[in-house]
Scaffold this active site. Structure first.
Site, PDB file in Angstrom:
ATOM      1  CG  ASP A   1      -4.785  -2.586   8.700  1.00  0.00           C
ATOM      2  OD1 ASP A   1      -4.113  -1.650   8.235  1.00  0.00           O
ATOM      3  OD2 ASP A   1      -4.359  -3.748   8.769  1.00  0.00           O
TER       4      ASP A   1
ATOM      5  CG  ASP B   1      -2.033  -0.969   1.158  1.00  0.00           C
ATOM      6  OD1 ASP B   1      -2.472  -1.247   0.032  1.00  0.00           O
ATOM      7  OD2 ASP B   1      -2.458  -1.468   2.210  1.00  0.00           O
TER       8      ASP B   1
END
Length: 436
Positions: free
Chosen positions: A321, A121
């Site tokens: 997250d 990411d």
């Protein structure tokens, strides 16, 4: 590049079962390199990042057999360590963040481990120092090729146990060091170790293979090195991030959803954090039932009446997250909330897409955003957007499912990296979503 077309504003209803945990699977799969014996792993999620790692293990010479849905056997009795020095490995390993965790097992068993700078990411800088400082403390020699961004550690005479204090409670760093230390000579103590359920699962698996790890679940691990490890069978926990995603989805779409087999004892503060947003959760056995929030949900203030702040922290704190999910859910809450993303400096930059949809969000700086909830009095508007990373991608998908009109999400490979067959599973509970 694939896209999702989503018709929003449709209430959903039904049951959904979370996939196996992506972050646990990345650690567990790397641990098969520690033994020449057969290892069976169940509940492996069928997602891009995990499938890439399985392919990487196969290219290293690990014998892999699929024995059922989400179940595989692995046998690393003929590992080709030379593959680590090929151009093919540099390209393959560099495309996957989780590939860093093959280094610890390879170093422990074969005396050397190499890795290109891992991808993943685009959420800001993600340090590797903790991993390599741990290996150096165990006696490995470190080298780095700046031209190729290629890291290497070698220990021709084996590793030796030692006492170490980690500079940060890195989950992947702790996992890598633990996997290296289980075959080191003597005792290793790791203070400020990560203690997430997925790290606990790794330690339990290693102990079942013959390792000697105590202090599991705490931030002080003690590891007595052993000469070798054997095979085992292991089942991966349900993915807590996906569970949190479904909670957010139910609230935003005002849907009645049951999340099956969630392993409540491993969810930590996640249920109570969503309750702070005013979301009703019911524990039904090992399931979570979320009723349709037809009257919306109201954010709780702090005891002194000040604005609620939700921030990420190492376990048992709230996982980073899920902050993207909390942020998008807050856009339709009754009340205001401050989101403080401490661990990554680029993870909040997707909020401009939510603002385009009509959300009221003030981005204070790269780490903080104030969300002023609409209380469903103003519905988000459909738009075309692109998924920048896994967690922002699922947050935008949730926003699209709640919005008025038809939205398009591009770069959905980012979502597929972390969520298994998400369009099929959403259609099963009534979503109008098409993959094109």
């Amino acid at each position: 590049m694939g896209i999702f077309k989503i018709e929003g504003g449709i209430p959903l209803k039904g049951e959904i079962t979370p996939q196996g945990a992506k972050n646990e699977a990345l650690q567990i799969l790397c641990a098969v390199l520690l033994t020449p014996e057969k290892v069976t792993i169940n509940n492996i999620p069928d997602i891009i990042d995990i499938n890439k790692l399985i392919t990487l293990l196969g290219n290293l010479g690990v014998k892999i057999q699929k024995i059922g849905s989400g179940s595989y056997t692995f046998q690393a009795d003929e590992v080709n360590v030379q593959y680590l020095e090929t151009e093919a490995f540099k390209k393959e390993g560099g495309s996957l963040r989780g590939s860093i965790m093959i280094v610890g097992p390879l170093l422990a068993r074969f005396g050397r481990g190499y890795i290109p700078k891992p991808g993943g990411d685009k959420i800001g800088r993600r340090r590797l120092d903790t991993h390599f400082e741990g290996f150096i403390n165990l006696g490995a020699k470190f080298r780095y090729n700046r031209e190729d961004h290629f890291y290497g550690v070698e220990a021709t005479d084996g590793l030796t146990g030692t006492d170490m204090l980690l500079d940060e409670a890195s989950v992947t760093g702790t996992a890598n060091i633990v996997m290296a230390a289980v075959l080191a000579k003597g005792r290793t103590t790791i203070y400020n170790a990560a203690c997430e359920p997925y790290l606990q699962q790794l330690c339990k698996m290693l102990n079942s293979m013959g390792a000697n790890i105590t202090g599991v679940g705490s931030n002080l691990l003690t590891i007595e090195g052993v000469d070798s490890l054997g095979g085992c069978e292991h089942r991966i926990l349900p993915d807590m991030i996906e569970i949190g995603s479904w909670i957010g989805l139910a609230a935003m779409t005002r849907s009645e959803i049951t999340i099956k087999d969630v392993s409540w004892e491993n969810l930590g503060v996640i249920p109570n954090t969503f309750r702070k947003l005013g979301i009703t959760l019911e524990k039904r056995g090992d399931d979570i039932f979320i009723p349709a929030h037809l009257d919306g949900y109201e954010v709780k203030t702090d005891i002194d009446g000040s604005i609620l702040t939700i921030a990420d922290a190492p376990w048992p704190g709230f996982t980073p997250d899920l902050l993207s999910i909390v942020l998008v859910v807050a856009t339709q809450a009754r009340g205001d909330i401050l989101i403080h993303q401490k661990m990554f400096e680029s993870r909040l930059f997707f909020v401009d897409k939510l603002i385009d949809m009509g959300a009221k969000i003030m981005l204070c700086d790269p780490h903080r955003a104030v969300v002023m909830g609409h209380d469903f009095k103003s519905q988000l508007k459909a738009t075309t957007m692109s998924s920048p990373d896994i967690r922002a991608g699922i947050s935008l998908l949730i926003a699209a499912l709640s919005a008025k009109g038809t939205s398009t999400i591009q770069n959905i490979e980012q979502i597929d990296r972390g969520y298994e067959r998400i369009d099929e599973r959403l259609r099963a509970i009534g979503a109008n979503i098409i993959r094109a």
